[in-house]
Write an enzyme that holds these catalytic residues in place. Structure first.
Site, PDB file in Angstrom:
ATOM      1  N   SER A 148       0.846  -1.190   0.000  1.00 32.77           N
ATOM      2  CA  SER A 148       0.000   0.000   0.000  1.00 32.77           C
ATOM      3  C   SER A 148       0.878   1.236   0.000  1.00 32.77           C
ATOM      4  CB  SER A 148      -0.908   0.005   1.229  1.00 32.77           C
ATOM      5  OG  SER A 148      -1.799   1.109   1.202  1.00 32.77           O
ATOM      6  N   HIS A 172       2.472  12.086  -1.079  1.00 35.27           N
ATOM      7  CA  HIS A 172       2.048  13.474  -0.907  1.00 35.27           C
ATOM      8  C   HIS A 172       3.117  14.392  -1.487  1.00 35.27           C
ATOM      9  CE1 HIS A 172      -1.392  12.539   1.632  1.00 35.27           C
ATOM     10  NE2 HIS A 172      -0.635  11.723   2.344  1.00 35.27           N
ATOM     11  N   HIS A 207      -2.743   7.320  -4.356  1.00 37.27           N
ATOM     12  CA  HIS A 207      -2.810   6.137  -3.492  1.00 37.27           C
ATOM     13  C   HIS A 207      -2.922   4.904  -4.377  1.00 37.27           C
ATOM     14  CE1 HIS A 207      -5.737   3.077  -1.972  1.00 37.27           C
ATOM     15  NE2 HIS A 207      -4.878   3.030  -0.975  1.00 37.27           N
ATOM     16  N   ARG A 221      -3.396  -6.435  -2.854  1.00 40.48           N
ATOM     17  CA  ARG A 221      -3.378  -7.306  -1.690  1.00 40.48           C
ATOM     18  C   ARG A 221      -4.007  -8.668  -1.999  1.00 40.48           C
ATOM     19  NH1 ARG A 221      -7.118  -3.371  -1.586  1.00 40.48           N
ATOM     20  NH2 ARG A 221      -9.297  -3.966  -1.311  1.00 40.48           N
ATOM     21  N   HIS A 263      -6.877   7.750 -16.512  1.00 40.40           N
ATOM     22  CA  HIS A 263      -7.966   6.820 -16.778  1.00 40.40           C
ATOM     23  C   HIS A 263      -7.732   5.997 -18.043  1.00 40.40           C
ATOM     24  CE1 HIS A 263     -11.013   7.326 -13.653  1.00 40.40           C
ATOM     25  NE2 HIS A 263     -10.504   8.542 -13.508  1.00 40.40           N
ATOM     26  N   GLY A 315      -5.322  -5.198  15.486  1.00 33.64           N
ATOM     27  CA  GLY A 315      -4.074  -5.107  16.223  1.00 33.64           C
ATOM     28  C   GLY A 315      -2.858  -4.882  15.354  1.00 33.64           C
ATOM     29  N   GLY A 316      -3.051  -4.300  14.182  1.00 35.95           N
ATOM     30  CA  GLY A 316      -1.934  -4.050  13.275  1.00 35.95           C
ATOM     31  C   GLY A 316      -0.998  -2.966  13.791  1.00 35.95           C
TER      32      GLY A 316
END
Length: 308
Positions: A97, A101, A111, A115, A150, A263-264
């Site tokens: 991921s 910026h 972004h 996954r 696009h 809990g990452g």
């Protein structure tokens, strides 16, 4: 497990390639790597990853790209509400991921995420799927850049259903990256997909097409806009609009919610946040200004229509 490791190997290589390309485009700063592991904690069984962050570059104020491979013994209720077969299942998730910026307000924030998820119960796979996509968040939009973005997305869909695949995943992106409380999209969209489990080889090939297509979509925009002159007015508008990015990630983003609830690693999950942002009560841009023009772009539309 062999297939899972194939995906893992692709993703670590993708992270390496994107980092090398962004360092070259920036020309000043380098990514710093943070290799981390997680001990069993609550729903999280373990795993680890490598988070890479580039700061204070010539082009990028902050660019973060993370690879993670984590597993758990159960899933939070938010993840099992619509998938009862996942209740009580052990799971493993691997992904890359990124959020970049840029410093220049004329260069869009971007972004991307790719996954793979697999869940087992009593030694049998009960669910496995791919997800991902990429999207673009301009502050001062250029139609040329949007068409290129696009068109790249449309082209990579060609071998996977062509126009139908592009339209479906473009629409999903428009609907997902929507700030309901603001009544606007986060940017001009791109592609978004989840729960893709039709055929492993075909789905994995599509994941690779999206992952590889990101640089093809973004780097030409970087080259066109990185040296555009700007002043304090543009900078302040950029910081104001970055606030919308923060709002979406904290309020709506499922990846952020899943990572925190399972809990990452908090630092890696919140790597997507901009280094600087601001909010202003009741802000209204001047009529007919470049800042007011942005609102025309914050709604779903056909960016490849011949009339644009």
């Amino acid at each position: 497990m062999e297939n899972f490791n194939r995906v893992r190997d692709y993703l670590t290589g993708l992270q390496d390639r994107i980092c090398a390309a962004i360092e070259q485009a920036d020309g000043k700063a380098k990514f710093h790597q943070d290799v981390w592991t997680r001990e069993p904690n609550g729903l999280l069984l373990g795993g680890g990853g490598r988070t890479r962050v580039l700061r204070d570059g010539a082009v990028f104020e902050q660019a973060g790209i993370g690879f993670s491979d984590v597993s758990g013994t159960a899933l939070p209720p938010s993840a099992t509400a619509a998938r009862p077969e996942l209740v009580g299942a052990a799971w493993r998730a691997v992904g890359v991921s990124l959020v970049f910026h840029p410093l220049n307000p004329y260069l869009p924030t971007t972004h991307a995420n790719v996954r793979h998820f697999c869940a087992e119960k009593d030694g049998e796979v009960v669910a496995a799927w791919f997800g991902g996509g990429f999207d673009l968040t301009p502050f001062y939009p250029f139609d040329e850049d949007i068409r290129h973005w696009h068109q790249t997305a449309r082209d990579l869909c060609e071998a996977f259903g062509g126009q139908a695949r592009y339209q479906a995943h473009k629409r999903w992106c428009d609907e997902y990256f929507f700030l309901k409380h603001r009544g606007e999209t986060r940017g001009i969209g791109g592609l978004f997909f989840d729960d893709l489990d039709e055929d492993f080889e075909r789905d994995f090939a599509y994941l690779r097409a999206v992952g590889d297509g990101f640089l093809e979509a973004y780097l030409p925009i970087v080259e066109r806009r990185k040296d555009t002159p700007y002043g304090e007015r543009e900078r302040q508008f950029q910081l104001y609009r970055r606030g919308r990015y923060v709002e979406f990630n904290l309020v709506f983003d499922r990846g952020t919610h899943f990572g925190l609830q399972s809990g990452g690693r908090t630092e890696s999950i919140l790597m997507s946040m901009p280094p600087l942002a601001r909010w202003e009560y009741g802000y209204q841009p001047e009529a007919d200004s470049a800042e007011a023009r942005l609102q025309h772009y914050l709604k779903p539309q056909d960016w490849l229509a011949s009339t644009r």
